[in-house]
Write a protein that holds these residues in place. Structure first.
Motif, PDB file in Angstrom:
ATOM      1  N   GLU A  68      -3.340 -16.996   2.727  1.00 59.31           N
ATOM      2  CA  GLU A  68      -3.035 -15.904   3.657  1.00 59.31           C
ATOM      3  C   GLU A  68      -3.548 -14.571   3.126  1.00 59.31           C
ATOM      4  O   GLU A  68      -4.136 -13.780   3.879  1.00 59.31           O
ATOM      5  CB  GLU A  68      -1.519 -15.804   3.876  1.00 59.31           C
ATOM      6  N   ILE A  69      -3.327 -14.328   1.843  1.00 62.37           N
ATOM      7  CA  ILE A  69      -3.768 -13.066   1.244  1.00 62.37           C
ATOM      8  C   ILE A  69      -5.284 -12.951   1.306  1.00 62.37           C
ATOM      9  O   ILE A  69      -5.828 -11.907   1.678  1.00 62.37           O
ATOM     10  CB  ILE A  69      -3.237 -12.930  -0.199  1.00 62.37           C
ATOM     11  N   LEU A  70      -5.980 -14.027   0.969  1.00 60.22           N
ATOM     12  CA  LEU A  70      -7.443 -14.016   1.019  1.00 60.22           C
ATOM     13  C   LEU A  70      -7.939 -13.766   2.441  1.00 60.22           C
ATOM     14  O   LEU A  70      -8.853 -12.959   2.661  1.00 60.22           O
ATOM     15  CB  LEU A  70      -8.005 -15.339   0.486  1.00 60.22           C
ATOM     16  N   LEU A  71      -7.341 -14.414   3.402  1.00 59.94           N
ATOM     17  CA  LEU A  71      -7.753 -14.230   4.801  1.00 59.94           C
ATOM     18  C   LEU A  71      -7.428 -12.827   5.309  1.00 59.94           C
ATOM     19  O   LEU A  71      -8.216 -12.241   6.043  1.00 59.94           O
ATOM     20  CB  LEU A  71      -7.123 -15.293   5.690  1.00 59.94           C
ATOM     21  N   HIS A  72      -6.261 -12.300   4.919  1.00 56.80           N
ATOM     22  CA  HIS A  72      -5.934 -10.931   5.319  1.00 56.80           C
ATOM     23  C   HIS A  72      -6.975  -9.959   4.779  1.00 56.80           C
ATOM     24  O   HIS A  72      -7.380  -9.024   5.475  1.00 56.80           O
ATOM     25  CB  HIS A  72      -4.546 -10.521   4.829  1.00 56.80           C
ATOM     26  N   ARG A  73      -7.406 -10.189   3.554  1.00 52.57           N
ATOM     27  CA  ARG A  73      -8.382  -9.289   2.939  1.00 52.57           C
ATOM     28  C   ARG A  73      -9.780  -9.469   3.551  1.00 52.57           C
ATOM     29  O   ARG A  73     -10.410  -8.506   3.986  1.00 52.57           O
ATOM     30  CB  ARG A  73      -8.434  -9.532   1.425  1.00 52.57           C
ATOM     31  N   ASP A  74     -10.272 -10.708   3.581  1.00 53.81           N
ATOM     32  CA  ASP A  74     -11.658 -10.949   3.977  1.00 53.81           C
ATOM     33  C   ASP A  74     -11.874 -11.038   5.480  1.00 53.81           C
ATOM     34  O   ASP A  74     -12.872 -10.562   5.990  1.00 53.81           O
ATOM     35  CB  ASP A  74     -12.184 -12.220   3.308  1.00 53.81           C
ATOM     36  N   ARG A  75     -10.956 -11.638   6.183  1.00 57.92           N
ATOM     37  CA  ARG A  75     -11.132 -11.798   7.627  1.00 57.92           C
ATOM     38  C   ARG A  75     -10.593 -10.600   8.390  1.00 57.92           C
ATOM     39  O   ARG A  75     -11.231 -10.086   9.296  1.00 57.92           O
ATOM     40  CB  ARG A  75     -10.429 -13.078   8.093  1.00 57.92           C
ATOM     41  N   ASP A  76      -9.391 -10.167   8.000  1.00 57.76           N
ATOM     42  CA  ASP A  76      -8.716  -9.120   8.756  1.00 57.76           C
ATOM     43  C   ASP A  76      -9.000  -7.712   8.235  1.00 57.76           C
ATOM     44  O   ASP A  76      -8.658  -6.733   8.884  1.00 57.76           O
ATOM     45  CB  ASP A  76      -7.202  -9.358   8.742  1.00 57.76           C
ATOM     46  N   GLY A  77      -9.583  -7.621   7.029  1.00 62.26           N
ATOM     47  CA  GLY A  77      -9.954  -6.324   6.480  1.00 62.26           C
ATOM     48  C   GLY A  77      -8.803  -5.482   5.961  1.00 62.26           C
ATOM     49  O   GLY A  77      -8.900  -4.261   5.895  1.00 62.26           O
ATOM     50  N   TRP A  78      -7.707  -6.131   5.579  1.00 58.24           N
ATOM     51  CA  TRP A  78      -6.570  -5.391   5.053  1.00 58.24           C
ATOM     52  C   TRP A  78      -6.950  -4.770   3.719  1.00 58.24           C
ATOM     53  O   TRP A  78      -7.690  -5.338   2.930  1.00 58.24           O
ATOM     54  CB  TRP A  78      -5.377  -6.314   4.828  1.00 58.24           C
ATOM     55  N   GLU A  79      -6.392  -3.607   3.454  1.00 56.75           N
ATOM     56  CA  GLU A  79      -6.550  -2.964   2.156  1.00 56.75           C
ATOM     57  C   GLU A  79      -5.543  -3.585   1.190  1.00 56.75           C
ATOM     58  O   GLU A  79      -4.545  -4.188   1.602  1.00 56.75           O
ATOM     59  CB  GLU A  79      -6.312  -1.462   2.273  1.00 56.75           C
ATOM     60  N   PHE A  80      -5.798  -3.414  -0.117  1.00 54.37           N
ATOM     61  CA  PHE A  80      -4.918  -4.025  -1.108  1.00 54.37           C
ATOM     62  C   PHE A  80      -3.508  -3.449  -1.065  1.00 54.37           C
ATOM     63  O   PHE A  80      -2.536  -4.174  -1.294  1.00 54.37           O
ATOM     64  CB  PHE A  80      -5.511  -3.889  -2.514  1.00 54.37           C
ATOM     65  N   ASP A  81      -3.371  -2.180  -0.733  1.00 55.26           N
ATOM     66  CA  ASP A  81      -2.030  -1.609  -0.647  1.00 55.26           C
ATOM     67  C   ASP A  81      -1.243  -2.214   0.517  1.00 55.26           C
ATOM     68  O   ASP A  81      -0.024  -2.424   0.429  1.00 55.26           O
ATOM     69  CB  ASP A  81      -2.072  -0.087  -0.562  1.00 55.26           C
ATOM     70  N   GLU A  82      -1.931  -2.542   1.610  1.00 56.22           N
ATOM     71  CA  GLU A  82      -1.268  -3.196   2.748  1.00 56.22           C
ATOM     72  C   GLU A  82      -0.797  -4.601   2.358  1.00 56.22           C
ATOM     73  O   GLU A  82       0.317  -5.013   2.697  1.00 56.22           O
ATOM     74  CB  GLU A  82      -2.219  -3.307   3.937  1.00 56.22           C
ATOM     75  N   ILE A  83      -1.664  -5.313   1.679  1.00 57.69           N
ATOM     76  CA  ILE A  83      -1.316  -6.674   1.230  1.00 57.69           C
ATOM     77  C   ILE A  83      -0.125  -6.609   0.286  1.00 57.69           C
ATOM     78  O   ILE A  83       0.832  -7.380   0.412  1.00 57.69           O
ATOM     79  CB  ILE A  83      -2.525  -7.344   0.546  1.00 57.69           C
ATOM     80  N   ALA A  84      -0.187  -5.679  -0.655  1.00 58.18           N
ATOM     81  CA  ALA A  84       0.885  -5.548  -1.645  1.00 58.18           C
ATOM     82  C   ALA A  84       2.232  -5.270  -0.988  1.00 58.18           C
ATOM     83  O   ALA A  84       3.236  -5.914  -1.320  1.00 58.18           O
ATOM     84  CB  ALA A  84       0.540  -4.441  -2.639  1.00 58.18           C
ATOM     85  N   SER A  85       2.253  -4.355  -0.048  1.00 55.34           N
ATOM     86  CA  SER A  85       3.532  -4.039   0.590  1.00 55.34           C
ATOM     87  C   SER A  85       4.006  -5.182   1.483  1.00 55.34           C
ATOM     88  O   SER A  85       5.209  -5.464   1.549  1.00 55.34           O
ATOM     89  CB  SER A  85       3.438  -2.735   1.389  1.00 55.34           C
ATOM     90  N   HIS A  86       3.101  -5.871   2.155  1.00 55.31           N
ATOM     91  CA  HIS A  86       3.475  -6.980   3.030  1.00 55.31           C
ATOM     92  C   HIS A  86       4.060  -8.153   2.238  1.00 55.31           C
ATOM     93  O   HIS A  86       5.014  -8.795   2.685  1.00 55.31           O
ATOM     94  CB  HIS A  86       2.259  -7.441   3.841  1.00 55.31           C
ATOM     95  N   TYR A  87       3.520  -8.434   1.060  1.00 56.40           N
ATOM     96  CA  TYR A  87       3.974  -9.572   0.256  1.00 56.40           C
ATOM     97  C   TYR A  87       4.899  -9.159  -0.882  1.00 56.40           C
ATOM     98  O   TYR A  87       5.279  -9.996  -1.697  1.00 56.40           O
ATOM     99  CB  TYR A  87       2.769 -10.337  -0.293  1.00 56.40           C
TER     100      TYR A  87
END
Length: 160
Positions: A113-132
């Protein structure tokens, strides 16, 4: 320091380095020159400027080569970018399917999920960090390790 003085140092170093090497070295030299230009007033002689350029360009070139060895070029990063009128459409489509299968089989659901959020959805690392609820550094590490795992598995299958 005079502008001509810096330009002369750049040309001398460029002549020595580029005569022996390829495009990566040219890029490193350009980057080194940009770094020199910012510090142009701190050099008292052309020799100092040339030395700085030479060492900086060499270090940048070595770093570039080390990165390339650590992450050999593959079409993995570009596998999902294909057009139906592209000559390599079928092979890219197969690559995409293979990489997707490797991701589904070899990554945990969270890492996937994290990889897809980053590569497919273009999430920034701070968004990923707060979401997870993880640190930004941890998010970067998960993406990096996931990419490395998939890259290694893909390359291993290609060499068989």
């Amino acid at each position: 320091m005079e502008r001509n003085f810096i330009i002369s140092a750049f040309r001398n170093v460029r002549r020595r380095l580029v005569a022996r090497h390829a495009d990566d070295e040219e890029d490193a030299l350009q980057d080194a020159f940009c770094r020199l230009w910012v510090r142009r007033d701190s050099f008292s002689s052309q020799g100092e400027a040339e030395g700085f350029l030479t060492v900086t360009a060499r270090n940048l070139t070595v770093d570039s080569h080390r990165r390339m060895q650590a992450h050999p070029e593959t079409d993995i990063e570009n596998a999902n970018r294909f057009e139906s009128d592209d000559e390599d459409y079928e092979s890219r489509k197969e690559q995409f399917i293979e990489i997707k299968r490797l991701i589904e089989q070899h990554l945990s659901s969270r890492d996937r999920e994290i990889l897809l959020h980053r590569d497919r959805d273009g999430w920034e690392f701070d968004e990923i960090a707060s979401h997870y609820d993880i640190s930004e550094a941890n998010a970067r590490m998960i993406v990096s390790r996931s990419r490395k795992t998939i890259r290694q598995l893909y390359l291993k299958r290609q060499t068989r």
